[in-house]
Design an enzyme around this catalytic site. Sequence first.
Site, PDB file in Angstrom:
ATOM      1  CG  HIS A  60       7.870   8.903  33.920  1.00 60.10           C
ATOM      2  ND1 HIS A  60       9.072   9.582  33.975  1.00 60.10           N
ATOM      3  CD2 HIS A  60       8.188   7.627  33.637  1.00 60.10           C
ATOM      4  CE1 HIS A  60      10.061   8.737  33.731  1.00 60.10           C
ATOM      5  NE2 HIS A  60       9.557   7.533  33.530  1.00 60.10           N
ATOM      6  CG  ASP A  65       8.014   3.446  26.929  1.00 62.74           C
ATOM      7  OD1 ASP A  65       8.495   2.308  26.918  1.00 62.74           O
ATOM      8  OD2 ASP A  65       8.006   4.164  27.942  1.00 62.74           O
TER       9      ASP A  65
HETATM   10  C1  GLP Z   1      11.715   4.821  31.892  1.00 60.55           C
HETATM   11  C2  GLP Z   1      10.638   3.994  31.227  1.00 60.55           C
HETATM   12  C3  GLP Z   1       9.527   3.646  32.185  1.00 60.55           C
HETATM   13  C4  GLP Z   1      10.115   3.093  33.472  1.00 60.55           C
HETATM   14  C5  GLP Z   1      10.998   4.131  34.132  1.00 60.55           C
HETATM   15  C6  GLP Z   1      11.617   3.659  35.438  1.00 60.55           C
HETATM   16  O1  GLP Z   1      11.477   6.179  31.860  1.00 60.55           O
HETATM   17  N1  GLP Z   1      10.068   4.612  30.065  1.00 60.55           N
HETATM   18  O2  GLP Z   1       8.646   2.714  31.590  1.00 60.55           O
HETATM   19  O3  GLP Z   1       9.095   2.719  34.349  1.00 60.55           O
HETATM   20  O4  GLP Z   1      12.039   4.447  33.224  1.00 60.55           O
HETATM   21  O5  GLP Z   1      12.719   2.836  35.170  1.00 60.55           O
HETATM   22  P1  GLP Z   1      13.413   1.925  36.238  1.00 60.55           P
HETATM   23  O6  GLP Z   1      12.561   0.730  36.422  1.00 60.55           O
HETATM   24  O7  GLP Z   1      14.755   1.583  35.620  1.00 60.55           O
HETATM   25  O8  GLP Z   1      13.576   2.725  37.472  1.00 60.55           O
END
Ligand code: GLP
Length: 234
Positions: A130, A62
Amino acid sequence: MKLMITKNNIEGGDKAFEIIKNGMANGAKVLGLATGSSPLPLYSKMVHSDLDFSDIFSINLDEYYGLAPDNKQSYHYFMQQHLFDKKPFKHSYIPNGLAKNLDEEVKRYNKIIEENPIDIQILGIGRNGHIAFNEPGTPFGSLTHVVELSQNTIKANSRFFDKIEDVPRKAICMGIKSIMHSKKIVLLAFGKAKQDAIKAMIEGPVTEKVPASILQDHPDVTIICDPLAADKLS
Ligand code: GLP
């Protein structure tokens, strides 16, 4: 689903690295990559390894809509900084956050994914379950699409921006159907903030309310968590 509980995120990154290394030894050519803090130990391990990615393609999940590749908060910038500058791939695909024609950009990205089937997909998980930016309610049959980010995600991701108003409201995101087409999936999740999402993904019903729950239906998923993220699992 295979669950691996590792001491911490560093050990989790090591395990994910082993999966990538073995996958590449067995012919994997396309890696699906994620942003966020969870895959960082993996990327650091990749950078410091002697693995050669110059014959490998990467496809990112993304990108924020409206951010230029050289904007420090863009996912382009993140990937350059943490991986691609040090370990160049044959080609790295990321959605174009500045695309003038979003319909065209969505089509272009779907074509890239179709033409380069993903061998190993790395995922993180949002606190609301998500995956990528596929927010609760996204159809399981979705392909690449433009997403309105939820308030929950805007708030969670505001930690990377000076102020919450700076967080883009939209993103271009690979769909759940495309993610499910990957041959192998590795999801990384660490820390207390992920407990509810991990519980719902693994032990809850498969429902579009929890996008990650669809992974229960994938034949080759490894979830790598630390003890805190796994704490609510029965
Ligand atoms: C964002 C990204 C996701 C990711 C999520 C969690 O929203 N688009 O791909 O998995 O954050 O992030 P983190 O790994 O920093 O907790």
